[in-house]
Design a protein around this motif. Structure first.
Motif, PDB file in Angstrom:
ATOM      1  N   ASP A   1      -4.284  -1.725  -7.920  1.00  0.00           N
ATOM      2  CA  ASP A   1      -5.142  -0.552  -7.847  1.00  0.00           C
ATOM      3  C   ASP A   1      -4.286   0.709  -7.970  1.00  0.00           C
ATOM      4  N   PHE A   2      -4.689   1.588  -8.857  1.00  0.00           N
ATOM      5  CA  PHE A   2      -4.068   2.906  -8.956  1.00  0.00           C
ATOM      6  C   PHE A   2      -5.126   3.971  -8.709  1.00  0.00           C
ATOM      7  N   HIS A   3      -4.848   4.855  -7.788  1.00  0.00           N
ATOM      8  CA  HIS A   3      -5.746   5.982  -7.543  1.00  0.00           C
ATOM      9  C   HIS A   3      -4.984   7.279  -7.770  1.00  0.00           C
ATOM     10  N   LEU A   4      -5.503   8.130  -8.634  1.00  0.00           N
ATOM     11  CA  LEU A   4      -4.845   9.411  -8.872  1.00  0.00           C
ATOM     12  C   LEU A   4      -5.773  10.540  -8.430  1.00  0.00           C
ATOM     13  N   ASP A   5      -5.189  11.527  -7.821  1.00  0.00           N
ATOM     14  CA  ASP A   5      -5.957  12.701  -7.429  1.00  0.00           C
ATOM     15  C   ASP A   5      -5.106  13.918  -7.773  1.00  0.00           C
ATOM     16  N   VAL A   6      -5.397  14.486  -8.940  1.00  0.00           N
ATOM     17  CA  VAL A   6      -4.597  15.616  -9.411  1.00  0.00           C
ATOM     18  C   VAL A   6      -5.424  16.877  -9.196  1.00  0.00           C
ATOM     19  N   ASP A   7      -4.911  17.726  -8.341  1.00  0.00           N
ATOM     20  CA  ASP A   7      -5.685  18.868  -7.881  1.00  0.00           C
ATOM     21  C   ASP A   7      -5.132  20.165  -8.481  1.00  0.00           C
ATOM     22  N   HIS A   8      -5.854  20.695  -9.462  1.00  0.00           N
ATOM     23  CA  HIS A   8      -5.456  21.979 -10.033  1.00  0.00           C
ATOM     24  C   HIS A   8      -6.062  23.075  -9.154  1.00  0.00           C
ATOM     25  N   ALA A   9      -5.306  23.519  -8.186  1.00  0.00           N
ATOM     26  CA  ALA A   9      -5.839  24.492  -7.239  1.00  0.00           C
ATOM     27  C   ALA A   9      -5.480  25.913  -7.642  1.00  0.00           C
ATOM     28  N   VAL A  10      -4.530  26.046  -8.543  1.00  0.00           N
ATOM     29  CA  VAL A  10      -4.094  27.381  -8.970  1.00  0.00           C
ATOM     30  C   VAL A  10      -4.077  27.431 -10.495  1.00  0.00           C
ATOM     31  N   PRO A  11      -4.119  28.647 -11.077  1.00  0.00           N
ATOM     32  CA  PRO A  11      -4.183  28.748 -12.534  1.00  0.00           C
ATOM     33  C   PRO A  11      -2.894  28.314 -13.239  1.00  0.00           C
TER      34      PRO A  11
ATOM     35  N   MET B   1       0.877  -1.174   0.000  1.00  0.00           N
ATOM     36  CA  MET B   1       0.000   0.000   0.000  1.00  0.00           C
ATOM     37  C   MET B   1       0.904   1.210   0.000  1.00  0.00           C
ATOM     38  N   SER B   2       0.761   2.075  -1.015  1.00  0.00           N
ATOM     39  CA  SER B   2       1.575   3.290  -0.929  1.00  0.00           C
ATOM     40  C   SER B   2       0.780   4.520  -1.292  1.00  0.00           C
ATOM     41  N   ASP B   3       1.022   5.542  -0.517  1.00  0.00           N
ATOM     42  CA  ASP B   3       0.397   6.843  -0.752  1.00  0.00           C
ATOM     43  C   ASP B   3       1.491   7.825  -1.100  1.00  0.00           C
ATOM     44  N   LEU B   4       1.414   8.407  -2.294  1.00  0.00           N
ATOM     45  CA  LEU B   4       2.386   9.420  -2.691  1.00  0.00           C
ATOM     46  C   LEU B   4       1.711  10.782  -2.623  1.00  0.00           C
ATOM     47  N   HIS B   5       2.366  11.702  -1.954  1.00  0.00           N
ATOM     48  CA  HIS B   5       1.831  13.066  -1.897  1.00  0.00           C
ATOM     49  C   HIS B   5       2.856  14.014  -2.483  1.00  0.00           C
ATOM     50  N   LEU B   6       2.437  14.750  -3.504  1.00  0.00           N
ATOM     51  CA  LEU B   6       3.360  15.668  -4.165  1.00  0.00           C
ATOM     52  C   LEU B   6       2.888  17.090  -3.981  1.00  0.00           C
ATOM     53  N   GLU B   7       3.842  17.973  -3.842  1.00  0.00           N
ATOM     54  CA  GLU B   7       3.491  19.387  -3.902  1.00  0.00           C
ATOM     55  C   GLU B   7       4.407  20.064  -4.896  1.00  0.00           C
ATOM     56  N   LEU B   8       3.810  20.754  -5.859  1.00  0.00           N
ATOM     57  CA  LEU B   8       4.599  21.421  -6.894  1.00  0.00           C
ATOM     58  C   LEU B   8       4.473  22.929  -6.741  1.00  0.00           C
ATOM     59  N   LYS B   9       5.606  23.570  -6.574  1.00  0.00           N
ATOM     60  CA  LYS B   9       5.614  25.035  -6.507  1.00  0.00           C
ATOM     61  C   LYS B   9       5.683  25.616  -7.912  1.00  0.00           C
ATOM     62  N   ALA B  10       5.791  26.947  -8.000  1.00  0.00           N
ATOM     63  CA  ALA B  10       5.778  27.618  -9.307  1.00  0.00           C
ATOM     64  C   ALA B  10       6.855  27.049 -10.227  1.00  0.00           C
ATOM     65  N   ASN B  11       6.470  26.844 -11.480  1.00  0.00           N
ATOM     66  CA  ASN B  11       7.388  26.377 -12.525  1.00  0.00           C
ATOM     67  C   ASN B  11       8.049  25.039 -12.222  1.00  0.00           C
ATOM     68  N   ALA B  12       7.540  24.325 -11.265  1.00  0.00           N
ATOM     69  CA  ALA B  12       8.116  23.014 -10.971  1.00  0.00           C
ATOM     70  C   ALA B  12       7.617  22.000 -11.995  1.00  0.00           C
TER      71      ALA B  12
ATOM     72  N   ASN C   1       2.086  27.726 -13.234  1.00  0.00           N
ATOM     73  CA  ASN C   1       3.015  27.266 -14.273  1.00  0.00           C
ATOM     74  C   ASN C   1       3.772  25.992 -13.937  1.00  0.00           C
ATOM     75  N   ALA C   2       3.195  25.183 -13.110  1.00  0.00           N
ATOM     76  CA  ALA C   2       3.835  23.899 -12.824  1.00  0.00           C
ATOM     77  C   ALA C   2       3.253  22.842 -13.758  1.00  0.00           C
ATOM     78  N   ASN C   3       3.977  21.759 -13.871  1.00  0.00           N
ATOM     79  CA  ASN C   3       3.605  20.721 -14.813  1.00  0.00           C
ATOM     80  C   ASN C   3       3.795  19.356 -14.164  1.00  0.00           C
ATOM     81  N   CYS C   4       2.759  18.541 -14.239  1.00  0.00           N
ATOM     82  CA  CYS C   4       2.832  17.209 -13.644  1.00  0.00           C
ATOM     83  C   CYS C   4       2.506  16.164 -14.701  1.00  0.00           C
ATOM     84  N   GLU C   5       3.405  15.232 -14.882  1.00  0.00           N
ATOM     85  CA  GLU C   5       3.160  14.154 -15.838  1.00  0.00           C
ATOM     86  C   GLU C   5       3.228  12.827 -15.103  1.00  0.00           C
ATOM     87  N   LEU C   6       2.237  11.996 -15.320  1.00  0.00           N
ATOM     88  CA  LEU C   6       2.232  10.686 -14.670  1.00  0.00           C
ATOM     89  C   LEU C   6       2.024   9.611 -15.731  1.00  0.00           C
TER      90      LEU C   6
END
Lengths: 433, 481, 250
Positions: free
Chosen positions: A296-306, A241-252, A278-283
């Motif tokens: 089981d794969f669960h993705l939760d991609v949260d676009h909280a900022v423009p 069981m693994s939970d990955l939590h990512l936080e991306l700052k500006a331009n990350a 201006n951050a970019n996430c590729e999975l």
């Protein structure tokens, strides 16, 4: 801490119920909060939307023990095979416990260590970050992880570091893991302007039964770039069981390439939070499920900022009586204008007894966005099989080749040639044709 | 989620006040629900005892259930004791003149080109026999009877065709199915029954339009359509403006049964009262619609254009039991103001070679919220099942929301399931392009939106497609720009 | 027909046009050439009234009226047509319906009757044949899935149907092979008339071999740095833009 009790479910409840209170270790306050949380949540169940298709009865009925005695492993020589690849740094865990003698790091700007050591030293920076992305746990397993965590990796890469070689996080399980519940948390910070490559591998030397419950928090600071290659090849009897939590700052920029091939039961959830523009996430992800396996794969991609982009591409190969669950949620919050998100999930069903439950989701609260998702469930194209056979391949060979072709869209994303070759070989062996 | 009681009364009770306080006539029941109310409904409809028993079983089961909360819609909880469960058309609040009607509503009718007398009828102003529903129904009934088609109200069907009703009613949507279906099974007031015998192609489109007065009787309509072997029928429900209604809660149940080689096409244009600009009032539309493709090669097609209601919660579904059976779902759902829609479909593939198509177009404007929720399930026995799903959302304005929740469950390796979804807005480029060719912004938007919905409109019978387009334009007026 | 006086304009706060003067008389064809980023497309979009382009100074008079005060569609109704560099796709909107709606909107604005279906069809077929547009494309959605060449032909077809007084062709030659270019140019040439003016915006001289301009203007850095006859285009072809830029700077 050996306790003779009937099932893992009970073990956990007892263990958490008896956590040392007051002036325990450095994490004790968080541990207590998490224990409380666990008491409130209990184990996940099918009535919870995110656990609808992922049964855990098998896991709870196991007789796992919470036992953190140092492993004895005589297989040093066997381990060597995993230590050959040149790296910028390597952290090795055997049966969930950090191995300082096998771990090393020579690169400037990179510091590595174990969470256990950080606990002993009561490192306040580590404490501050721990749980800051994951919270005390959004489901029972995550809360349990924080309440009972034993060890893990702490990796810090200083600002403006350019790493030529990857940093590797290697988890090996041996015979000694039999019947154990392993609990680890990793904390990885990539400071501003840094470009790094992380390899995270789970491998098993023996076909043992254990439960590996991990949480990983990844902080990617402004303008930093991280490529994360993650391969789960646990023992075929294991629970992962693994939970990955990512936080991306500006331009990350984060690029995760995942493969979940091993384990009898595995669940990987990835939570990505864009905290600045201006951050970019590729999975990219590949999963396989054979007889008796659930992936089981669960993705939760949260676009909280423009102004952030995300792309998700997951492929699954199901054979035997394998079952796969995919849940891909993309959220675009009210203020997150100019978000681009595209998710694709393709499933190849090769056997009569296999099952796929897939659920991509879009939750869109802003209007100036480009979001899409697509899912397919299908088989190998009979025309293609026929074509290959007409060129002299046996049906088995033809099917194997086509499956590999299907999987290669993800495998090719791995930057490490060693991983690409290994995955290709594993898949080749697994596919019965 | 609940509102304070006073406000709650405001939302649910107010519109009923005029209707119930004074002068309760013999055929109007006071608000409230218990077994006596159900007995009274059954009695007033002169129902046989077996029907009453069915109602009571449903009611007793309903009492054990909880209101579902899994959808993405939010609304104040409903006080089921504040609703009157039986009220004849005469007892609707009568207005003396059009002056008392919401001017917004009237202007909508005008834009739809509905004549003033009809407007009066729709708004509930007493008006003499504009719709001579009896004679209209009688004329067609003759033609239909010659073909052997039964087309009558549910009350009549229970009295006249008890065997058919016993056999089919509740056979697709059993009362235990869900909360609102149980409630409907207990208290349904009326509805429509259609029976098309073997080999008959129904000679005309059937529609509730012909029975407008009766259709207005119930918040809890019950519709049953049975198409026997090799028969065909197309049924239209709602049809734009005629379905304006002031009732707060609608919990209808629609059941379709298609036997071997039968074909049922069910089209809905739903334009119930969406509430005022502040999001007050408006219909809660909780509908259970399900078609059972019981026979081999049977075919059920749902087409819906949903522009009204404050809250819509409906999932017209197909159980694809027969071999080579076909299920289709074409939907346009528009939400603006404070409207919320949680709609979609379920395609349950059981029979070999069963095929399904889902095309869903959601348009959210202003503060509207639109969710597609769908399930495609391929059972282990359903060899060679095929599904294709396309869900597109169009966003207008930055306060609206669009969600897509498809569930795909596959237990057969020969299945092919494809789901695609997109979310986008009317682009500035598209608007500029149209305006550069001389079209006004409003026309440009309407053209682009109609283009977006085209695949669904194509499924509607011609005259309704035109009405639906008009309705869409009216619905979205003021939402753009 | 069109007089532009000391026009300055900016996009996102950045000044793109720095004082444009241009006079186009009825029946004339003007070419505007210049390197990438010189402001050519900005000028074209300002003429058709696209949002996001801020006019900071100067004036544009079109057929005696102040053009800048008019909405995009009013300009279109008044006879301004912009053939776009990247024609927009309109999924689900039938190509013919679109064309007919446009024609009627323009006709209505001029107090004319709407065109009847039969004459409309006749005209479309004839004109589609002239620009060698596959008649099948008329039944499809506007530009959706069209190739680059098909989109450009569709633009010229629209232009032929809408019969503008001032046609602006923005990089119509981009992405076209030589045959397509010739077809498009033939379509444009058929539309040349004493009442109709054209502004042809292009990077290359190539298009001007087929559409012969009366005047050629070189736009660099937001200013017209040189105007001349068609021979100027040939000179640019031979020598590039840099000599002019240097000359202007000197």
């Amino acid at each position: 801490m050996n306790q003779q009790v009937e099932s893992y479910g009970q073990v956990v409840k007892q263990y958490i119920g008896n956590l040392p209170k007051g002036d325990g270790d450095w994490l004790s306050e968080l541990r207590q909060k998490a224990a409380k949380r666990f008491a409130g949540l209990g184990f996940p169940h099918a009535k919870l939307e995110t656990w609808k298709y992922t049964g855990i009865d098998g896991l709870l009925s196991q007789e796992f023990e919470v036992d953190d005695t140092s492993p004895e492993y005589a297989e040093h020589t066997v381990l060597q095979q995993f230590l050959q690849e040149p790296v910028s740094g390597r952290l090795v865990f055997v049966d969930g416990v950090y191995q300082a003698d096998l771990s090393h790091c020579e690169s400037a700007g990179v510091s590595i260590g174990s969470l256990h050591a950080a606990m002993v030293l009561a490192d306040s920076t580590v404490l501050k970050k721990t749980g800051s992305l994951s919270g005390v746990g959004e489901h029972g397993f995550a809360a349990m992880n924080l309440a009972t965590v034993h060890d893990g990796a702490v990796i810090h890469i200083a600002a403006d570091t350019e790493l030529k070689r990857p940093i590797e996080l290697l988890h090996v399980t041996t015979r000694g893991a039999e019947g154990k519940a392993l609990r680890s948390r990793h904390l990885i910070v990539v400071e501003a302007g840094t470009s790094a490559n992380l390899v995270e591998r789970y491998v098993a030397l023996d076909d043992t039964t254990y439960f590996n419950n991990t949480v990983c928090e990844l902080f990617i600071e402004e303008g930093a770039k991280l490529t994360h290659q993650r391969v789960q090849l646990e023992s075929t009897q294991a629970y992962h069981m693994s939970d990955l939590h990512l936080e991306l700052k500006a331009n990350a920029h984060y690029h995760g390439i995942y493969a979940a091939i091993g384990a009898a039961w595995s669940r990987t959830s990835v939570h990505n939070r864009f905290s600045d523009q201006n951050a970019n996430c590729e999975l990219d992800g590949l999963y396989m499920a054979d007889n008796g396996q659930l992936t089981d794969f669960h993705l939760d991609v949260d676009h909280a900022v423009p102004h952030c982009d995300s792309r998700e591409n997951f492929r699954g190969v199901l054979h035997g009586a394998g079952k796969a669950v995919f849940d891909g949620l993309i959220q675009v919050r009210e203020q997150a204008q100019k978000s681009n998100a595209n998710l694709h999930n393709a499933n190849l069903v090769l056997s009569r007894r296999a099952e796929v439950d897939t659920k991509p989701q879009l939750v869109i609260l802003a209007d100036d966005v480009q979001c899409s998702h697509g899912t397919t469930v299908g088989q190998l194209d009979p025309e293609a099989v026929y074509y290959l056979r007409s060129r002299g391949l046996s049906e088995r060979e033809a099917r194997r080749l086509l499956c590999l072709g299907f999987a290669s869209e993800i495998i090719d994303r791995f930057e490490s040639e060693t991983l690409r070759l290994q995955l290709t070989e594993v898949i080749r062996q697994r596919i019965q044709g | 989620m609940g509102l304070p009681n006073a406000e709650m009364d405001d939302v649910v009770g107010k519109e009923y006040a005029q209707g119930f306080v004074t002068d309760i006539e013999s055929d109007t029941l006071p608000p409230g629900l218990d077994e006596d109310v159900i007995r009274a409904i059954s009695e007033r409809k002169c129902e046989p005892s077996w029907m009453l028993e069915r109602r009571l079983s449903a009611y007793r089961h309903w009492l054990t259930m909880q209101e579902p909360n899994w959808s993405s819609v939010k609304h104040p909880s409903i006080d089921f004791q504040a609703i009157s469960y039986y009220s004849s058309p005469k007892q609707r609040p009568e207005l003396d003149s059009l002056d008392q009607v919401d001017p917004e509503l009237l202007s909508t009718y005008e834009k739809l080109g509905i004549p003033i007398d009809e407007q009066k009828a729709l708004a509930g102003v007493a008006v003499d026999a504009v719709f001579d529903s009896v004679s209209v129904a009688t004329t067609f009934r003759h033609t239909l009877a010659e073909a052997g088609v039964i087309f009558c109200s549910m009350s009549e069907a229970i009295r006249e065709y008890p065997e058919l009703i016993k056999q089919y009613l509740g056979s697709v949507v059993p009362y235990k199915d869900n909360y609102f279906a149980a409630l409907n099974s207990a208290v349904f007031s009326d509805g429509t029954f259609v029976f098309v015998p073997k080999g008959v192609t129904c000679p005309m489109e059937l529609s509730t339009y012909f029975r407008i007065n009766e259709a207005k009787t119930g918040q809890f309509e019950r519709t049953l359509i049975v198409a026997e072997e090799r028969s065909q029928v197309s049924y239209l429900e709602g049809c734009t403006a005629p379905m304006r209604d002031e009732n707060q809660l609608h919990a209808a149940v629609v059941e379709l049964v298609a036997l071997e080689d039968a074909r049922i096409k069910y089209s809905t244009v739903q334009n119930w009262y969406p509430g005022d600009a502040k999001g007050r009032g408006g219909i809660y539309n909780f509908v259970t619609k399900r078609g059972d493709c019981r026979g081999d090669r049977s075919h059920i097609s749902w087409t819906q254009v949903e522009t009204g209601s404050a809250v819509t919660w409906k999932y017209p579904s197909c159980i694809l039991r027969g071999r080579d059976s076909v299920g289709e779902f074409y939907s346009v759902a528009v939400t603006k103001g404070h409207q919320q829609a949680d709609t979609g479909t379920k395609m349950i593939h059981i029979g070999e070679n069963s095929r399904s198509t889902i095309v869903s177009k959601g348009i959210s404007a202003m503060r509207g919220s639109n969710a597609y929720r769908g399930l495609v399930r391929v059972a282990a026995k359903a060899e060679n099942a095929r599904n294709h799903t396309q869900c597109d959302s169009l966003l207008i304005g930055d306060r609206c929301a669009a969600h897509t929740f498809p569930y795909i469950e596959v237990k057969n390796p020969t299945a092919q399931v494809e789901h695609e979804a997109t979310t986008s807005k009317v682009s500035d480029d598209q608007l500029f392009y149209c305006r550069q060719r001389g079209l006004s912004e409003e026309d440009a938007v309407s053209m682009i939106i109609n283009g977006f919905c085209k695949e669904v409109f194509n499924e509607l019978p011609m005259e309704f497609a035109v009405e639906a387009q008009k309705l869409l334009a009216v619905s979205l007026e003021g939402a753009v720009g | 027909m069109l007089t532009i006086k000391n026009l300055t304009a900016s996009v996102d706060g950045k000044e793109i046009l720095k004082g444009i003067d241009l006079t186009v008389r009825a029946g004339e064809v003007h070419a505007i050439m210049g390197p990438n980023g010189s402001g050519k497309s900005t000028l074209a979009h300002i003429l058709s009234g696209r949002d996001g382009y801020e006019v900071t100074g100067g004036e544009i008079v079109y057929k005696g009226q102040d053009l800048l005060s008019l909405e995009t569609e009013v300009r279109a109704q008044a006879g301004i047509f912009l053939a776009m560099q990247y024609p927009v796709e309109l999924p689900g909107v039938n190509n013919m319906t679109f064309l007919r709606e446009s024609m009627n909107a323009i006709r209505r604005s001029r107090g004319e009757d709407e065109i009847d279906a039969v004459s409309f069809m006749k005209q479309v077929r004839k004109k589609a044949a002239q620009v060698k547009l596959d008649p099948k494309l008329l039944k499809r959605s506007v530009n959706a899935g069209f190739s680059g060449g098909e989109k450009k032909r569709n633009e010229i077809l629209q232009m032929a149907m809408l019969e503008p007084y001032l046609a602006i062709l923005d990089e119509t030659d981009s992405g076209l092979d030589i045959d397509a270019l010739r077809t498009v140019a033939d379509g444009v040439n058929l539309l040349r008339s004493p009442e109709r003016s054209m502004i042809v915006v292009t990077h290359y001289q190539r298009l001007l071999e087929y559409i012969e301009p009366d005047r050629v203007h070189v736009l660099v850095g937001g200013r017209i740095i040189r105007s001349g006859g068609k021979e100027l285009a040939l000179e640019l072809e031979a020598r590039g833009y840099s000599w002019l830029v240097e000359e202007a700077a000197a």
